[in-house]
Each structure stands twice: as C-alpha cells, then as structure tokens.
Motif scaffolding. Structure first.
Motif, short mmCIF file in Angstrom:
data_model
loop_
_atom_site.label_atom_id
_atom_site.label_comp_id
_atom_site.label_asym_id
_atom_site.label_seq_id
_atom_site.Cartn_x
_atom_site.Cartn_y
_atom_site.Cartn_z
N SER A 78 8.16 -4.59 2.99
CA SER A 78 8.44 -3.90 1.74
C SER A 78 9.21 -2.60 2.04
O SER A 78 8.65 -1.64 2.58
CB SER A 78 7.13 -3.60 1.00
N PHE A 79 10.51 -2.57 1.68
CA PHE A 79 11.34 -1.41 1.98
C PHE A 79 10.95 -0.23 1.10
O PHE A 79 10.71 -0.36 -0.11
CB PHE A 79 12.82 -1.77 1.76
N HIS A 80 10.93 0.96 1.72
CA HIS A 80 10.54 2.17 0.99
C HIS A 80 11.71 3.15 0.85
O HIS A 80 12.10 3.51 -0.26
CB HIS A 80 9.36 2.86 1.68
N ALA A 81 12.27 3.60 1.97
CA ALA A 81 13.34 4.60 1.93
C ALA A 81 14.01 4.66 3.29
O ALA A 81 13.64 3.94 4.23
CB ALA A 81 12.79 5.96 1.51
N LEU A 82 15.02 5.55 3.38
CA LEU A 82 15.69 5.83 4.64
C LEU A 82 15.33 7.23 5.11
O LEU A 82 15.14 8.14 4.29
CB LEU A 82 17.20 5.71 4.49
N ARG A 83 15.26 7.42 6.38
CA ARG A 83 15.01 8.74 6.95
C ARG A 83 15.81 8.87 8.24
O ARG A 83 16.32 7.87 8.77
CB ARG A 83 13.53 8.95 7.21
N THR A 92 0.83 -1.19 0.00
CA THR A 92 0.00 0.00 0.00
C THR A 92 0.87 1.24 0.00
O THR A 92 2.09 1.19 0.09
CB THR A 92 -0.90 0.01 1.24
N ARG A 93 0.24 2.40 -0.10
CA ARG A 93 0.95 3.66 -0.06
C ARG A 93 1.17 4.15 1.37
O ARG A 93 1.83 5.15 1.57
CB ARG A 93 0.18 4.71 -0.85
N ASP A 94 0.58 3.48 2.34
CA ASP A 94 0.77 3.86 3.73
C ASP A 94 2.14 3.43 4.21
O ASP A 94 2.58 2.30 3.94
CB ASP A 94 -0.32 3.22 4.60
N LEU A 95 2.83 4.33 4.92
CA LEU A 95 4.17 4.05 5.41
C LEU A 95 4.11 3.49 6.81
O LEU A 95 3.26 3.86 7.61
CB LEU A 95 5.02 5.33 5.38
#
Length: 483
Positions: free
Chosen positions: A276-281, A267-270
């Motif tokens: 499912s890896f999205h990004a680093l922050r 999904t688009r929810d973080l």
C-alpha cells in the motif's frame, strides 16, 4: 596514623563487597522472580484457591506438607473403597445385603438360645441365597446395537437414541430388562420375550438442557432372581459420546471496522516495503535501492524513495476466563461460553487466523499459582465447539488479568483481542488485562451480565461491551466497529 589508613581502607573495601553481594543477591532474586513470572511457572499463592490453600492457607514447611499428604492419602483410600463398594453393590441388592446379615445372625442367635424357629429362618435364607446365585449362571445369546442419529447437537435441541435387540437363535428367549446409562441418568426398557429370529427396537430421549458431553451406554441387560437378592449386568455395546454444543449466533464479520489486514484497510504504521503506497520521501542511508522512485528523483535532483503503509495479517485472540470469581452465576458463564463460540465460529468461517484460549487450572495440591493457558482447537467450527462443550469454571483457574498476560506474551501478531468475562470483573481489572497486549492491538472486553442493560464504555484503548443476551452481541459489535 600510617596504620589507621590501611585499616580504614580494608574496612571500607569489606563494606563495599558486602553491599555489592547484597545488591547482587537482590538482583538475582528479582531476576528469578521475573523468570518464574514470564515463563509461566509458580508465582505465589496470591489469588490462588485450591485444595492446599483451603487446608493450610499459604503456610509451608514439614507440618503443612504432612497435613496435605494425610488428606491426599485419605482421599485415595476413600476413592478406592468407593470403587470396591460400587463393584460389590452392582451384584448384591439392598435386599440381598439384608438377607446376608440375617443368615449368620440367625445361626448364631438361634443355636445359642435354642431358638429353633430362628435357625429355620436362617437355613431358608441360605437356600434362597444359593438359588439366587445359581440363577446368575449362563448368558443369553442376544444381539444388541446402539444407534445415536446425531452425535452433535446444540443445547436445548431434542435428541434421542435407539437400541435394537435381536434373538439370533431358534429358541425363545424370555423377557429381559435393558438399562442404558445416559449421562448421570438411566434409561430402563423392559423387553418382551423374543422368538427365534425376532427383533425389537426401542427409542429413548437424551437430555440436552445443559452444555457438555453426554456418555450414552454401554447397553446392558440385567438378570436377577425372582426375589431380587442379586443381579447380573452384561454389557453388550460400547460407549457413545454426544456433544452438546453451546448456543451460538451469527454475527457480522469480525474484520469489519476492527481488523486491518491484507484483505481490508492498511494500518497507520509506515513501512519501507509493502503493497500500500503512502508517499515519497528523501533517500536515507540504509534504504533499499529498489524503492527509489526515479522519475521523482530526476525532477527534484534528490534521491526519492517510496514509503508504504504497513499491512497486517489479522490474528484474532479470544480469551475466555474460567475463574469462578469472574462470574456471578452459572448463567453468566454459559453466556460467556456462547459468546466465545460465536466469535470463534465467525472467525473460522472468515478464514481468519484465530486463537481461542481459556484459563488453565492450578493443581489441587500445588503450593503456588501456575500461569498457564490452554488453546482450543480452531481447525474447524465443529472442533472448536467440541472443546467449548467441556470447559467448566473452577476456583483455581486463572482470572482474566492473568489469562490476558500470558496470551499477550505467547501469542504473536495479534490484531484484535476479545476478553470474555462475567459481571464481577471490575473495570480496573479489564483495563489491566487490556494493557498486557502490545501497542496497536484492538482490545475488546465483553462483559456477560444477564441482569444489565447492553452498553458500551471506552477506557483508554479498551472497549468494554456489556451484553445481557446473546442476541445483544450483534448490535454491540456493530456499534464498537462504527466508533
């Protein structure tokens, strides 16, 4: 002046207390109304059509309650008299009732007027009645078996049953009439005489033109006198139920393009923790240390944590309205049942978590509408179609808006909601029904209208599909998934 001050202060305090009490009462009334609404209890007579509203409308009080009680007592008395009449009429035929009337009338009129011929007729009728009653004594030694090869068929498919009658004795048994109740109809078979040890098999057809549960049996033999005054029915078998399932059609997987779960796309929810890896922050207070990406932290000199896209386990809700007001004809309702069955069967085949809910009826003499839904069995495809075979629309059933409202409150983790209705449901009602599901739920309304051209309409977050035939469901779902 010194006395006026305290008096004025007391008056203001009294008014403040009254106003506070009034506000508290208002809030309590709202809270009570909200509790009744969310909890599925009585919610008023608005939109309710049952026996009570047809008798007294929305009126209440002792007079209205007394009138409703009188109607209920009359209904109970009529039902009891109907059962008693059926029990007696199953033994005495219409000709027998006529002879029963002739006997007392003939005796009374014949002896009062000295009419000898009428007295003779009365005595002859009495003798015939006695002989007819004696002919019912005894019981034939039959062996009767009922066989239904297929207890589950689809509407329109041919179905049949067979009955086997055997004479286990050594003596010959004369011909007998066999009756087999088949739903609201009756199959009659005249069997010939059977010698000792002989048996005979007869088949009969079962009508499957309409969806439902057909009760076949019990097989009974009928004995009577030669004149036809009385008859005796003997049951030899039990009752077998045949389920006539709604027609369904194979459709593409309901997860394609509509559902995002562990087996599909994220999904688009973080989320701070998923697969499912999205990004680093950058690290923020409260983040788990196990999510720190140490290589990136060493390069940047700042703590960096992994961020994931939330995966969701699919949960499909199929809401079928049973309100008569949501359908213009019986054909629309049957098409809606087939649509719900096709969607549910595909979800069960895909091993999805699926909930099929239908409207619940408000009791006939209830004072207020009750918000309730009924969940059908989704353990297997057969169990689901068995439950769909017996659903019927009713005036007192909840409409699609109320069904969606209750389903949205009670079913958790919904990914896609299918709302199945007829052509009389307006776009405003469908949009209101779709808004009762949480944000992020894909709401799809399927309008069943045999007179309409298939089409698709997008209203805010709601997709409205209009189908005229069951076969249109395949292309409509594919089109909705593509958009």
């Amino acid at each position: 002046m010194s006395d006026a001050g305290p008096g004025s202060t007391d008056s203001r305090a009294r008014r403040d207390r009254d106003a506070s009490r009034s506000r508290t009462h208002t809030r309590g009334g709202r809270t009570q109304s909200r509790t009744g609404f969310d909890g599925g209890f009585a919610t008023g007579t608005q939109g309710l059509t049952n026996a009570r509203t047809r008798i007294v409308g929305d009126r209440s009080g002792p007079v209205a309650d007394a009138l409703v009680l009188a109607v209920r007592l009359l209904r109970s008395a009529r039902a009891w008299l109907t059962r008693a009449f059926r029990a007696v009429s199953s033994v005495v035929t219409p000709v027998g009732w006529a002879v029963l009337v002739v006997v007392p009338v003939g005796f009374v009129v014949g002896y009062l007027l000295g009419w000898l011929e009428l007295v003779v007729v009365a005595w002859a009728a009495l003798v015939v009645l006695v002989v007819a009653g004696l002919s019912l004594i005894g019981r034939n030694a039959f062996r009767v078996a009922l066989d239904i090869p297929h207890e589950r068929v689809t509407v329109g498919e041919p179905a049949w049953g067979s009955v086997v009658v055997e004479n286990p004795t050594r003596r010959r048994i004369l011909g007998v009439s066999v009756e087999i109740p088949v739903g609201a109809g009756l199959a009659e078979i005249s069997l010939p005489g059977l010698r000792g040890g002989d048996s005979v098999t007869e088949t009969f057809s079962v009508p499957t033109q309409r969806r439902g549960v057909i009760r076949v049996g019990p097989v009974r033999t009928v004995r009577g006198d030669a004149v036809g005054l009385v008859r005796r029915e003997l049951d030899w078998t039990g009752v077998t139920e045949m389920f006539v399932h709604p027609r369904t059609i194979g459709i593409p997987s309901t997860s394609t393009g509509l559902i995002r779960d562990l087996e599909g796309n994220p999904t688009r929810d973080l989320s701070p923790s998923d697969i499912s890896f999205h990004a680093l922050r950058e690290y923020q207070p409260g983040d788990e240390r196990r999510n720190i990406h140490w290589k990136s932290t060493a390069k940047t000199g700042t703590y960096m944590v992994r961020q994931f896209e939330e995966s969701r386990r699919s949960h499909i809700v199929i809401a079928l309205s049973l309100a008569t007001a949501d359908f213009a004809s019986d054909d629309e309702f049957e098409l809606a049942v087939s649509v719900a069955g096709s969607l549910g069967a595909r979800a069960v085949r895909d091993a999805r978590e699926v909930s099929v809910v239908v409207s619940e009826r408000t009791p006939e003499f209830a004072k207020r509408k009750t918000l309730e839904i009924r969940s059908l069995s989704t353990l297997t495809r057969t169990r689901l179609l068995d439950d769909l075979a017996v659903v019927e629309h009713a005036e007192s059933a909840l409409g699609i808006v109320d069904v969606a409202r209750v389903a949205g409150d009670r079913v958790a983790g919904v990914s896609v909601a299918f709302l199945v209705v007829g052509s009389t449901a307006t776009l405003t009602q469908l949009r209101s029904a779709g808004l009762h599901f949480p944000v992020g739920v894909e709401a799809v309304a399927i309008v069943c209208d045999p007179e309409a051209v298939p089409g698709m309409t997008r209203i805010s977050d709601l997709t409205v599909l209009t189908i005229g035939y069951l076969e249109d469901l395949q292309k409509s779902l594919a089109r909705a998934a593509a958009t």
